[in-house]
Enzyme design. Structure first.
Site, PDB file in Angstrom:
ATOM      1  N   CYS A 184       3.534  -2.218  -3.960  1.00  0.00           N
ATOM      2  CA  CYS A 184       4.832  -1.974  -4.593  1.00  0.00           C
ATOM      3  C   CYS A 184       5.869  -1.357  -3.656  1.00  0.00           C
ATOM      4  O   CYS A 184       7.026  -1.177  -4.047  1.00  0.00           O
ATOM      5  CB  CYS A 184       4.652  -1.082  -5.819  1.00  0.00           C
ATOM      6  SG  CYS A 184       3.566  -1.821  -7.051  1.00  0.00           S
ATOM      7  N   CYS A 235       5.020   5.005  -5.704  1.00  0.00           N
ATOM      8  CA  CYS A 235       3.577   4.875  -5.496  1.00  0.00           C
ATOM      9  C   CYS A 235       3.277   3.416  -5.205  1.00  0.00           C
ATOM     10  O   CYS A 235       4.127   2.540  -5.392  1.00  0.00           O
ATOM     11  CB  CYS A 235       2.815   5.324  -6.736  1.00  0.00           C
ATOM     12  SG  CYS A 235       3.229   4.357  -8.217  1.00  0.00           S
TER      13      CYS A 235
END
Length: 467
Positions: free
Chosen positions: A131, A451
Site C-alpha cells: 500500500c 501502513c
C-alpha cells in the site's frame, strides 16, 4: 476651486489613513503570527511537488471493469500533462507503483508512459511495496533529484482490482508446461491422461500475508481487539470518513481529480464509493473476517478500488526556471518495518516519531495529518498506540509516547475508507491532499503516514511552499 481642492485633500487624507491602518494591522499580524522554521538544509537540493492528479477512484467491478491497469495509469499521466502543460521531453524519468501486477504489462510504468505519448527515450520502471508503492515511487524520485541525476521526475501508482490474475493450480501449470515440451503424440496423450478434476481448481488471489497466511482483515480485527477498539468506535470513525469526504466532494475540494472518458461510456469525474450511512444501518452488518464476534465489517473497511495517480516532482531551481509555482516541499521521510503478525498495521505508529525526530519537529508543529485508512480499527489502534507510554516503552524502545494527532487536523477531507484505496495509488493522493490542505488552511507542515502489507510503513513531512 478652493472647495474642490479641500475635498480632494480630505479624501486623500482618509485614504492615506486607511492605508496606514491596513499597513500597521498587517505588520501586527505578521509579528504575532506563530513563526516556524523552514526545513531547508544547507547543501541539499530543495525537492518540490509541482502538481498531483488522480483518476476518480471507483469501486472495482463498476465503470472501469473492462479496462486494463495501464489504461488508468495512462489517463493519470495525460491528466498531469494537461493540467501542468509540462513538456513531455523535459521529464527525465518515470516511476510507478503497482501491487497486483497484470502479467501482460509487468512494467506498467513503461507501457503507460508510451501510451501517454512520452518519448521512448524516457526511462521508466515499476516498484511494488504494497500500500506504500506510490510512496516508494515518490521517494525514488526525490532521491534521483537530490543526487543530481534528474531535474524532473513523474511518479505515480495504479491498481486495478476489477481484473486480477487467477492462476491454474500448481499441478495443472506443471502439466501444461510439460505439454509444451512434449515431442511425441504419445507423450502428450500421457500428460493429458494425468489431468484430474482437482487440477482444474484455480488459485484465487487473496489479500493475505505470505509469511503468516493471515488476511489483512483478520489481522485488523485482532489489532482492534488488542487495543480495545469497539465496533461502535470503528463505525463512528468510518461514518466520519464518509461524511467528511462527501463534504469535501460537494465543496469542490477534491481538485486533484481529472476526468476520464471511459471508452463507450460517459466521462467519469468523481469517486463513486463515498456513501455516508447511519450508525443504525452500519450496525446491521455482520463481521467480515472473524466470525461471529469480530468487529471489522464491510462498512468500516476500505473497499476494493480501481484508480491511478500521478505527481510531478522537480528540483525547486528547475521548476522556477521553467516558470512553475510549486505546491509544497517534500522533506524528510522514513520507512519502517516490524512483526508482520502482531504489528502488521502499526506502520504509522513506528514511522511518525522517527520522521519527526529527523525533521527536528514535534507533533504540535504539524498542521495537517493525512494517514492511510485501511480499516477504521487499524487507524484507531494506531492512535491509541501513539498515545500509550507503555507501548512506546515496551514495544518501541522509546522513553515516552509521541502522542496522537488531534482529530481536527486529521484526514479532514475523508480518507481511504470513503474515497477508496487503489493499493498503489493512495500514496500520491495523500501527499497531494496535504499540499492542498496546507494551502487552504494556511498551515506550514503536513505529515503523511501509512501502513503496508509485510508489517511495513512510511511517513513523510511536507512543507507548504510560500504563497
Amino acid at each position: 476651486m478652493a472647495t474642490m481642492l479641500l475635498k480632494s485633500f480630505r479624501s486623500n487624507l482618509v485614504n492615506f489613513r486607511a492605508y496606514q491602518f491596513a499597513l500597521i494591522t498587517t505588520c501586527l499580524v505578521l509579528l504575532t503570527a506563530k513563526s516556524k522554521k523552514t526545513l531547508a538544509k544547507p547543501g541539499v537540493k530543495n525537492v518540490v511537488l509541482v502538481e498531483g492528479v488522480r483518476t476518480p477512484f471507483l469501486q472495482s467491478g463498476t465503470t472501469y471493469a473492462d479496462l486494463m491497469p495501464h489504461d488508468l495509469a495512462r489517463a493519470a499521466l495525460q491528466g498531469l500533462l494537461h493540467r501542468t502543460g509540462f513538456p513531455k521531453e523535459a521529464v527525465d524519468y518515470i516511476v510507478y507503483g503497482t501491487v497486483i501486477q497484470e502479467v501482460k504489462t509487468s512494467n506498467v510504468a513503461r507501457e503507460a508512459a508510451l501510451g501517454a505519448g512520452f518519448s521512448d527515450r524516457t526511462p521508466a520502471h515499476t516498484v511494488t511495496m504494497a500500500c506504500i508503492s506510490s510512496n516508494q515511487a515518490m521517494t525514488t524520485a526525490v532521491g534521483l533529484i537530490a543526487a543530481g541525476q534528474c531535474d524532473a521526475v513523474v511518479a505515480g501508482g495504479v491498481e486495478f482490482m476489477s481484473d486480477v490474475p487467477i492462476r491454474h493450480s500448481r499441478k495443472m501449470r506443471k502439466t501444461m508446461l510439460s505439454l509444451n515440451k512434449a515431442k511425441t503424440l504419445g507423450a502428450r496423450l500421457s500428460l493429458l491422461g494425468s489431468i484430474r478434476l482437482a487440477h482444474l481448481s484455480p488459485e484465487l488471489p487473496a489479500v493475505a500475508e505470505f509469511s503468516t497466511a493471515e488476511t489483512m482483515g483478520h489481522s485488523a480485527d485482532r489489532l482492534a481487539a488488542a487495543f480495545g477498539v469497539s465496533r461502535q468506535e470503528q463505525d463512528e470513525f468510518a461514518l466520519r470518513s464518509h461524511t467528511l469526504a462527501k463534504k469535501a466532494q460537494d465543496e469542490g475540494l477534491l481538485s486533484d481529480i481529472v476526468g476520464f472518458k471511459v471508452p463507450g461510456k460517459d466521462i467519469v469525474s468523481k469517486d463513486n464509493g463515498i456513501r455516508p450511512s447511519t450508525m443504525e444501518q452500519m450496525a446491521k452488518l455482520k463481521p467480515a473476517f472473524v466470525k461471529p464476534h469480530g468487529t471489522v465489517t464491510a462498512a468500516n473497511s476500505s473497499y476494493l478500488t480501481d484508480g491511478a495517480s500521478a505527481v510531478l516532482i522537480m528540483s525547486e531551481e528547475k521548476a522556477l526556471a521553467m516558470g512553475y509555482k510549486p505546491k509544497a516541499y517534500l522533506r524528510d521521510f522514513v520507512y519502517v518495518s516490524q512483526d508482520p503478525k502482531d504489528q502488521l498495521l502499526l506502520g504509522p505508529t513506528y514511522a511518525t516519531p522517527k520522521v519527526l525526530e529527523r525533521s527536528g519537529l514535534t507533533l504540535a508543529d504539524i498542521d495537517v495529518f493525512e494517514f492511510h485508512e485501511a480499516f477504521a480499527g487499524q487507524i484507531l489502534a494506531n492512535l491509541k498506540a501513539m498515545e500509550s507510554d507503555w507501548f512506546a516503552q515496551n514495544c518501541m524502545g522509546r522513553k515516552a509516547k509521541v502522542g496522537a494527532p488531534p482529530l481536527d487536523k486529521f484526514n479532514m477531507w475523508g480518507g481511504s475508507l470513503s474515497l477508496g484505496h487503489p493499493f498503489a495509488a493512495t500514496g500520491c493522493r495523500l501527499v497531494t491532499t496535504v499540499a492542498h490542505r496546507l494551502k487552504k488552511e494556511g498551515g506550514q507542515y503536513g505529515l503523511v503516514a501509512a501502513c503496508a502489507a509485510g508489517g511495513q510503513g512510511h511517513a513523510m513531512v511536507i512543507e507548504a511552499y510560500p504563497q
